[in-house]
Design a protein around this motif. Structure first.
Motif, PDB file in Angstrom:
ATOM      1  N   THR A 184       0.823  -1.205   0.000  1.00 59.00           N
ATOM      2  CA  THR A 184       0.000   0.000   0.000  1.00 59.00           C
ATOM      3  C   THR A 184       0.862   1.262   0.000  1.00 59.00           C
ATOM      4  OG1 THR A 184      -1.619   1.233   1.335  1.00 59.00           O
ATOM      5  CG2 THR A 184      -0.124  -0.201   2.535  1.00 59.00           C
ATOM      6  N   TYR A 213      -5.319  -8.566  -5.956  1.00 64.11           N
ATOM      7  CA  TYR A 213      -5.383  -7.155  -6.323  1.00 64.11           C
ATOM      8  C   TYR A 213      -6.835  -6.724  -6.191  1.00 64.11           C
ATOM      9  CZ  TYR A 213      -5.190  -2.918  -9.250  1.00 64.11           C
ATOM     10  OH  TYR A 213      -5.280  -1.627  -9.720  1.00 64.11           O
ATOM     11  N   VAL A 214      -7.082  -5.758  -5.323  1.00 70.83           N
ATOM     12  CA  VAL A 214      -8.444  -5.280  -5.115  1.00 70.83           C
ATOM     13  C   VAL A 214      -8.762  -4.225  -6.175  1.00 70.83           C
ATOM     14  CG1 VAL A 214      -8.696  -5.936  -2.706  1.00 70.83           C
ATOM     15  CG2 VAL A 214      -7.587  -3.805  -3.235  1.00 70.83           C
ATOM     16  N   THR A 215      -9.763  -4.548  -7.007  1.00 71.30           N
ATOM     17  CA  THR A 215     -10.104  -3.719  -8.154  1.00 71.30           C
ATOM     18  C   THR A 215     -11.589  -3.857  -8.475  1.00 71.30           C
ATOM     19  OG1 THR A 215      -9.726  -3.398 -10.541  1.00 71.30           O
ATOM     20  CG2 THR A 215      -9.341  -5.610  -9.674  1.00 71.30           C
ATOM     21  N   CYS A 224      -2.920  -2.977  -2.930  1.00 67.92           N
ATOM     22  CA  CYS A 224      -3.829  -1.833  -2.960  1.00 67.92           C
ATOM     23  C   CYS A 224      -3.384  -0.840  -4.033  1.00 67.92           C
ATOM     24  CB  CYS A 224      -3.835  -1.118  -1.608  1.00 67.92           C
ATOM     25  SG  CYS A 224      -4.285  -2.178  -0.232  1.00 67.92           S
ATOM     26  N   SER A 272     -13.129  -7.693  -6.210  1.00 62.50           N
ATOM     27  CA  SER A 272     -13.859  -6.448  -5.969  1.00 62.50           C
ATOM     28  C   SER A 272     -14.727  -6.613  -4.731  1.00 62.50           C
ATOM     29  CB  SER A 272     -14.761  -6.150  -7.175  1.00 62.50           C
ATOM     30  OG  SER A 272     -15.650  -5.091  -6.900  1.00 62.50           O
ATOM     31  N   GLY A 277      -7.240   1.084  -2.660  1.00 56.31           N
ATOM     32  CA  GLY A 277      -7.538  -0.294  -2.295  1.00 56.31           C
ATOM     33  C   GLY A 277      -7.455  -0.611  -0.818  1.00 56.31           C
TER      34      GLY A 277
END
Length: 182
Positions: A7, A88-90, A114, A134, A143
């Protein structure tokens, strides 16, 4: 279970997760959390991590190099030598749910990446990411909040985190049902 969060805002992660049930689980050594500042791996003298997208368009993207170097640092310092799962937060990812939380709770190490700005340079994503996830169809500034939501939900499935493990097994969304009114 050891969470590694990559991050630009590590203090947001550690402060947000350092309290309540998750904070107690960390104090007891049931789960571990390391928040790695991607900016620390920038080779730019100003610690810059963003750049213009190569294809044009509005906004900036996170550069591949600092993200990749932060990832390598985490992997090289892990206790296990197997390739870790990297989430991977998307908004473009598969929607996170209770089944995914149960599955991810079985990992020894889990890396959460993130993004910020318009996202991350696709070249590094293709190299390191195993899961695109997501938490819903809306846009956030980064993220970190989705990563914290996922850590909270996944941790509830780790044995010993909840004082009564049955609570995690019989609550809402177990068996595809919502819990009854309390």
């Amino acid at each position: 279970m050891h969470y590694h969060v990559l991050t630009l805002f590590p203090e947001m992660i550690t402060q947000g997760l350092g309290t309540s049930i998750i904070g107690r689980a960390m104090e007891q050594g049931i789960i571990e959390l390391t928040a790695t500042n991607i900016r620390d791996f920038s080779k730019n003298k100003h610690m810059k991590v963003d750049d213009y997208p190569y294809g044009g368009g509005a906004g900036m993207v996170m550069q591949a190099q600092p993200v990749y170097d932060a990832y390598l640092h985490v992997v090289q310092n892990m206790k296990t030598r197997q390739r870790p799962r990297v989430v991977y937060v998307t908004p473009q990812g598969k929607v996170f749910n209770q089944s995914m939380a149960r599955e991810m709770a079985m990992e020894h190490d889990l890396i959460l990446l993130c993004g910020h700005y318009e996202g991350i340079d696709e070249r590094v994503l293709e190299e390191i990411v195993t899961d695109y996830v997501s938490i819903g169809d809306y846009v956030l500034t980064g993220g970190e909040l989705p990563a914290m939501v996922m850590v909270d939900s996944i941790s509830r499935m780790v044995p010993g985190v909840l004082s009564n493990q049955e609570s995690g097994e019989t609550e809402s969304f177990s068996g595809n049902l919502l819990e009854y009114p309390q």
